[in-house]
Scaffold this motif. Structure first.
Motif, PDB file in Angstrom:
ATOM      1  N   GLY A 199      29.576  45.976  37.025  1.00 36.02           N
ATOM      2  CA  GLY A 199      29.112  44.890  36.174  1.00 36.02           C
ATOM      3  C   GLY A 199      28.573  43.734  36.992  1.00 36.02           C
ATOM      4  O   GLY A 199      28.424  43.817  38.208  1.00 36.02           O
ATOM      5  N   LYS A 200      28.289  42.621  36.318  1.00 37.55           N
ATOM      6  CA  LYS A 200      27.633  41.482  36.977  1.00 37.55           C
ATOM      7  C   LYS A 200      28.584  40.337  37.311  1.00 37.55           C
ATOM      8  O   LYS A 200      28.171  39.368  37.930  1.00 37.55           O
ATOM      9  CB  LYS A 200      26.506  40.970  36.075  1.00 37.55           C
ATOM     10  CG  LYS A 200      25.419  41.994  35.831  1.00 37.55           C
ATOM     11  CD  LYS A 200      24.426  41.534  34.780  1.00 37.55           C
ATOM     12  CE  LYS A 200      23.555  40.398  35.275  1.00 37.55           C
ATOM     13  NZ  LYS A 200      22.501  40.052  34.282  1.00 37.55           N
ATOM     14  N   VAL A 201      29.856  40.458  36.912  1.00 34.84           N
ATOM     15  CA  VAL A 201      30.798  39.357  37.101  1.00 34.84           C
ATOM     16  C   VAL A 201      31.974  39.759  37.986  1.00 34.84           C
ATOM     17  O   VAL A 201      32.344  39.042  38.904  1.00 34.84           O
ATOM     18  CB  VAL A 201      31.314  38.840  35.737  1.00 34.84           C
ATOM     19  CG1 VAL A 201      32.385  37.775  35.931  1.00 34.84           C
ATOM     20  CG2 VAL A 201      30.155  38.289  34.906  1.00 34.84           C
ATOM     21  N   ARG A 202      32.567  40.905  37.717  1.00 36.42           N
ATOM     22  CA  ARG A 202      33.739  41.357  38.465  1.00 36.42           C
ATOM     23  C   ARG A 202      33.368  41.730  39.892  1.00 36.42           C
ATOM     24  O   ARG A 202      32.250  42.175  40.170  1.00 36.42           O
ATOM     25  CB  ARG A 202      34.374  42.563  37.763  1.00 36.42           C
ATOM     26  CG  ARG A 202      34.776  42.316  36.316  1.00 36.42           C
ATOM     27  CD  ARG A 202      35.982  41.390  36.227  1.00 36.42           C
ATOM     28  NE  ARG A 202      36.384  41.155  34.835  1.00 36.42           N
ATOM     29  CZ  ARG A 202      37.239  41.907  34.170  1.00 36.42           C
ATOM     30  NH1 ARG A 202      37.784  42.964  34.752  1.00 36.42           N
ATOM     31  NH2 ARG A 202      37.564  41.620  32.924  1.00 36.42           N
ATOM     32  N   LYS A 203      34.320  41.566  40.805  1.00 38.18           N
ATOM     33  CA  LYS A 203      34.097  41.933  42.204  1.00 38.18           C
ATOM     34  C   LYS A 203      34.505  43.365  42.499  1.00 38.18           C
ATOM     35  O   LYS A 203      34.040  43.962  43.473  1.00 38.18           O
ATOM     36  CB  LYS A 203      34.866  40.974  43.116  1.00 38.18           C
ATOM     37  CG  LYS A 203      34.368  39.539  43.062  1.00 38.18           C
ATOM     38  CD  LYS A 203      35.134  38.654  44.028  1.00 38.18           C
ATOM     39  CE  LYS A 203      34.600  37.218  44.001  1.00 38.18           C
ATOM     40  NZ  LYS A 203      35.339  36.337  44.938  1.00 38.18           N
ATOM     41  N   ILE A 204      35.396  43.915  41.681  1.00 37.43           N
ATOM     42  CA  ILE A 204      35.913  45.266  41.897  1.00 37.43           C
ATOM     43  C   ILE A 204      35.753  46.068  40.614  1.00 37.43           C
ATOM     44  O   ILE A 204      35.979  45.549  39.519  1.00 37.43           O
ATOM     45  CB  ILE A 204      37.402  45.233  42.312  1.00 37.43           C
ATOM     46  CG1 ILE A 204      37.551  44.581  43.683  1.00 37.43           C
ATOM     47  CG2 ILE A 204      38.014  46.634  42.323  1.00 37.43           C
ATOM     48  CD1 ILE A 204      38.987  44.409  44.113  1.00 37.43           C
ATOM     49  N   ASN A 205      35.372  47.319  40.767  1.00 41.61           N
ATOM     50  CA  ASN A 205      35.309  48.199  39.613  1.00 41.61           C
ATOM     51  C   ASN A 205      36.687  48.815  39.391  1.00 41.61           C
ATOM     52  O   ASN A 205      37.125  49.677  40.153  1.00 41.61           O
ATOM     53  CB  ASN A 205      34.260  49.297  39.821  1.00 41.61           C
ATOM     54  CG  ASN A 205      33.983  50.076  38.548  1.00 41.61           C
ATOM     55  OD1 ASN A 205      34.689  49.920  37.544  1.00 41.61           O
ATOM     56  ND2 ASN A 205      32.966  50.914  38.576  1.00 41.61           N
TER      57      ASN A 205
END
Length: 236
Positions: A12-18
């Protein structure tokens, strides 16, 4: 029965980790989406534990044993997450899951949380799972629709997850399979931005080779505030 599928997951465009994990086992006709919760390292550990445990299912089992094995591996993942969380993490660690298995005549799905399974048949969408969440109770009481629930302030408050609580209560649905059916498994990173009408418009008739990426691009263009996981399966 011939199966074709496409799958993708994105931070995604906000989180740093999936913290999402996906699994496709076409030989066993099993597909899984897991959405982790618990913050840095913990959420991705939980979702990865689920798919890694399911991936250990013995191949070439008869359908009945395969279905029982899928359920048992999710329960095993629940126990593994709880054990490891006590050693490594503070606070609640877990993941939602939706898992689909197809046979020549039937499908079976298990789920916990708000990752979803949809079926597209005859050009129409049907949601086969029911979220385990606070807002789901409002929907079932007739106070709002599923699409409206996605915009509720407590839309992320789930009431059930793998790794949370002493015993895992998995829901199950079983139904018939017809040639031409299309199934969609996804995390809430997609459904935040794609309601029933949008999904129907974007999924029905779309090429299997590109439909997952098309849905992903829609979620990203609409904000991409969460991890996004999508699996689309065609029965031909």
């Amino acid at each position: 029965m011939t199966i074709r599928f496409s799958a993708t997951t994105h931070v995604g465009k906000v989180r740093k980790i999936n913290e999402d994990s996906i699994l496709s086992l076409p030989d066993q006709k099993i597909w899984v989406v897991a959405d982790g919760m618990g913050g840095h390292e913990a959420g991705d550990f939980a979702s990865q534990t689920i798919v890694d445990t399911i991936a250990m299912i013995q191949p070439d089992l008869p359908p009945g044993d395969l279905m029982r094995g899928l359920r048992q591996t999710i329960i095993q993942a629940h126990d593994n997450i709880r054990t490891e969380a006590e050693k490594r993490f503070k606070g609640s660690v877990g993941a939602t899951v939706v898992a689909l298995i197809l046979t020549e005549e039937h499908f079976v799905a298990f789920w916990a949380g708000d990752s979803r399974l949809y079926r597209f048949r005859g050009g129409r969408i049907e949601m086969l799972t029911t979220d385990h969440s606070y807002v789901a109770e409002l929907v079932l009481d007739g106070q709002m629709t599923w699409d409206e629930a996605e915009h509720h302030p407590q839309s992320n408050a789930i009431t059930r997850a793998v790794g949370v609580g002493e015993e895992l209560e998995l829901d199950k649905i079983r139904g018939d399979v017809e040639h031409g059916d299309r199934y969609l498994l996804c995390s809430d990173g997609l459904t935040k931005y794609a309601g029933f009408n949008t999904l129907e418009q974007m999924v029905v008739g779309a090429p299997i080779e590109t439909v997952a990426e098309t849905l992903l691009n829609h979620a990203l263009a609409s904000g991409g505030a969460d991890n996004i996981s999508i699996i689309v399966i065609d029965v031909i």
